[in-house]
Design an enzyme around this catalytic site. Structure first.
Site, PDB file in Angstrom:
ATOM      1  N   LYS A   1       3.079   6.940   4.233  1.00 33.44           N
ATOM      2  CA  LYS A   1       2.824   5.494   4.309  1.00 33.44           C
ATOM      3  C   LYS A   1       2.529   5.028   5.729  1.00 33.44           C
ATOM      4  O   LYS A   1       2.741   3.865   6.062  1.00 33.44           O
ATOM      5  CB  LYS A   1       4.018   4.720   3.756  1.00 33.44           C
ATOM      6  CG  LYS A   1       4.147   4.789   2.239  1.00 33.44           C
ATOM      7  CD  LYS A   1       5.187   3.797   1.761  1.00 33.44           C
ATOM      8  CE  LYS A   1       5.284   3.787   0.255  1.00 33.44           C
ATOM      9  NZ  LYS A   1       6.222   2.749  -0.229  1.00 33.44           N
TER      10      LYS A   1
ATOM     11  N   PRO B   1       0.823  -1.208   0.000  1.00 36.80           N
ATOM     12  CA  PRO B   1       0.000   0.000   0.000  1.00 36.80           C
ATOM     13  C   PRO B   1       0.860   1.262   0.000  1.00 36.80           C
ATOM     14  O   PRO B   1       1.874   1.334   0.675  1.00 36.80           O
ATOM     15  CB  PRO B   1      -0.803  -0.126   1.302  1.00 36.80           C
ATOM     16  CG  PRO B   1      -0.827  -1.582   1.604  1.00 36.80           C
ATOM     17  CD  PRO B   1       0.499  -2.104   1.116  1.00 36.80           C
ATOM     18  N   GLU B   2       0.434   2.241  -0.778  1.00 40.02           N
ATOM     19  CA  GLU B   2       1.169   3.493  -0.880  1.00 40.02           C
ATOM     20  C   GLU B   2       0.334   4.609  -0.268  1.00 40.02           C
ATOM     21  O   GLU B   2      -0.717   4.354   0.322  1.00 40.02           O
ATOM     22  CB  GLU B   2       1.528   3.746  -2.353  1.00 40.02           C
ATOM     23  CG  GLU B   2       2.362   2.615  -2.917  1.00 40.02           C
ATOM     24  CD  GLU B   2       2.778   2.806  -4.369  1.00 40.02           C
ATOM     25  OE1 GLU B   2       3.179   1.812  -4.975  1.00 40.02           O
ATOM     26  OE2 GLU B   2       2.720   3.931  -4.901  1.00 40.02           O
TER      27      GLU B   2
END
Length: 390
Positions: A54, A2-3
């Site tokens: 993040k 995930p970014e």
């Protein structure tokens, strides 16, 4: 993994799902998780979330009169490769729910769960953003831009621009798929020296004679790299949805697939960078391309597919990979290209190491830091779907 956009969507989901809910009792951790226990107990508390780059911060706030008396507690989450939040009935918890927050009776009990199939995610009860990470590309644009341009003498900018974009000290929230999309839009070779690309921005100033509307129009029509580091993640957030989850996942992920222009797209080339991460691009890779690196190109027969068919149908990430001997017999043998990709401290701080099942005692496998697909060699046609932010 995930970014920035996925973490932002996750915080939005938590706030929407938990609005009006009263949680109570202890925070429950699964027995297999190696993350720390959460020392919090309250008869009534609310949950809220915020994101920065993040990382996601979850805040547990006791209500007036709740017992025992307790100060608010903040937890910092890093999602690793497969982390997400889900709200589920307490008697039907999703698989791999490694941290659970239960609602208080008498209403039917629900559980907000941190779900992490691959267990590379991490939470920290300290509640402070991880030191060393730069300003968020989404929410702190002016500070982010200043931080990059002020530190161009740093040795990180001696590296190719595709590698510099993963350095979370300067590009907090940018990951593998975002860097490919940003460089593609500006036609910047991924292995051009980062300082060469960014130095010109230090002296770029709009004419003082331009009106505000003219400045805005010029910025929209000709954005520079740092502006795209802000606007491209915003586009992903504006796609809406909860990410690639079990209920709304395929619809949400189809919109994301249609949005992609470069990452894993037919006709694009790819190379491994110094850290083993795959960068997708078009045209010349640039002067700092790895010696001996062979560019791989997406098969041409895929170019005729419609936008939503450009990537193979991908199974939901919440389904755990099969570990049966029968299933393993049908897995393709790993080649050099398919090996898990490496990491660096700058790419994602505190990357844990975990024993790899089936290896001889004493050997360790480092965490894979992929883009939105948890697959091998960043090839969307050979792995599972975009990590859920639900």
């Amino acid at each position: 993994m995930p970014e920035g956009p996925e973490l932002h969507l996750a915080s939005h989901f938590v706030n929407e799902a938990c609005r009006g809910l009263v949680f109570g009792g202890c925070v429950e951790k699964s027995s297999v998780s190696r993350n720390p226990e959460v020392p919090f107990e309250s008869s009534a508390y609310h949950i809220s979330a915020s994101a920065r780059g993040k990382e996601l911060r979850l805040t547990l706030s006791p209500l007036p009169g709740a017992q025992p008396p307790q100060e608010p507690l903040a937890l910092i989450f890093r999602f690793g490769m497969s982390g997400s939040f889900q709200l589920a009935p307490a008697d039907a918890l999703p698989p791999h729910a490694h941290l659970r927050f239960y609602t208080a009776p008498p209403a039917p009990r629900l559980a907000l769960c941190f779900v992490d199939i691959r267990r590379f995610g991490h939470w920290d009860p300290g509640g402070k953003w991880q030191p060393g990470r730069g300003p968020c590309v989404l929410l702190e644009y002016e500070q982010f831009r200043e931080n990059v341009l002020r530190n161009l003498s740093d040795k990180a900018f001696d590296r190719p621009i595709c590698e510099a974009l993963l350095d979370q000290r300067f590009f907090n929230g940018i990951g593998n798929y975002l860097r490919a999309e940003i460089l593609y839009r500006l036609r910047i070779p991924p292995f051009e020296k980062a300082r060469t690309v960014l130095e010109a921005l230090q002296h770029h100033r709009p004419s003082p004679e331009m009106t505000l509307s003219q400045k805005i129009r010029a910025k929209l029509q000709n954005p520079d790299l740092l502006e795209l580091c802000h606007s491209v993640p915003k586009e992903v957030v504006q796609l809406g949805g909860k990410g690639y989850g079990p209920e709304h996942g395929e619809e949400d992920f189809a919109a994301f697939r249609a949005w992609l222009r470069c990452y894993g797209m037919p006709g694009m080339s790819s190379l491994r960078d110094r850290h083993g991460r795959t960068i997708w691009f078009q045209g010349d890779p640039g002067p700092l391309a790895p010696k001996g690196g062979k560019s791989r190109k997406k098969k041409s027969q895929e170019t005729q597919l419609r936008p939503k068919e450009k990537l193979e149908d991908l199974p939901p990430p919440n389904k755990a990979p099969s570990r049966t001997p029968r299933a393993r017999r049908h897995l393709p043998k790993k080649t050099a290209i398919q090996q898990p990709e490496g990491t660096s401290l700058q790419q994602d701080l505190k990357a844990p190491t975990v024993p790899e099942k089936g290896r001889r005692k004493g050997k360790q496998a480092t965490t894979e830091h992929l883009g939105p697909w948890k697959n091998k060699a960043d090839n969307p046609s050979k792995g599972s779907g975009r990590t859920s932010a639900s």
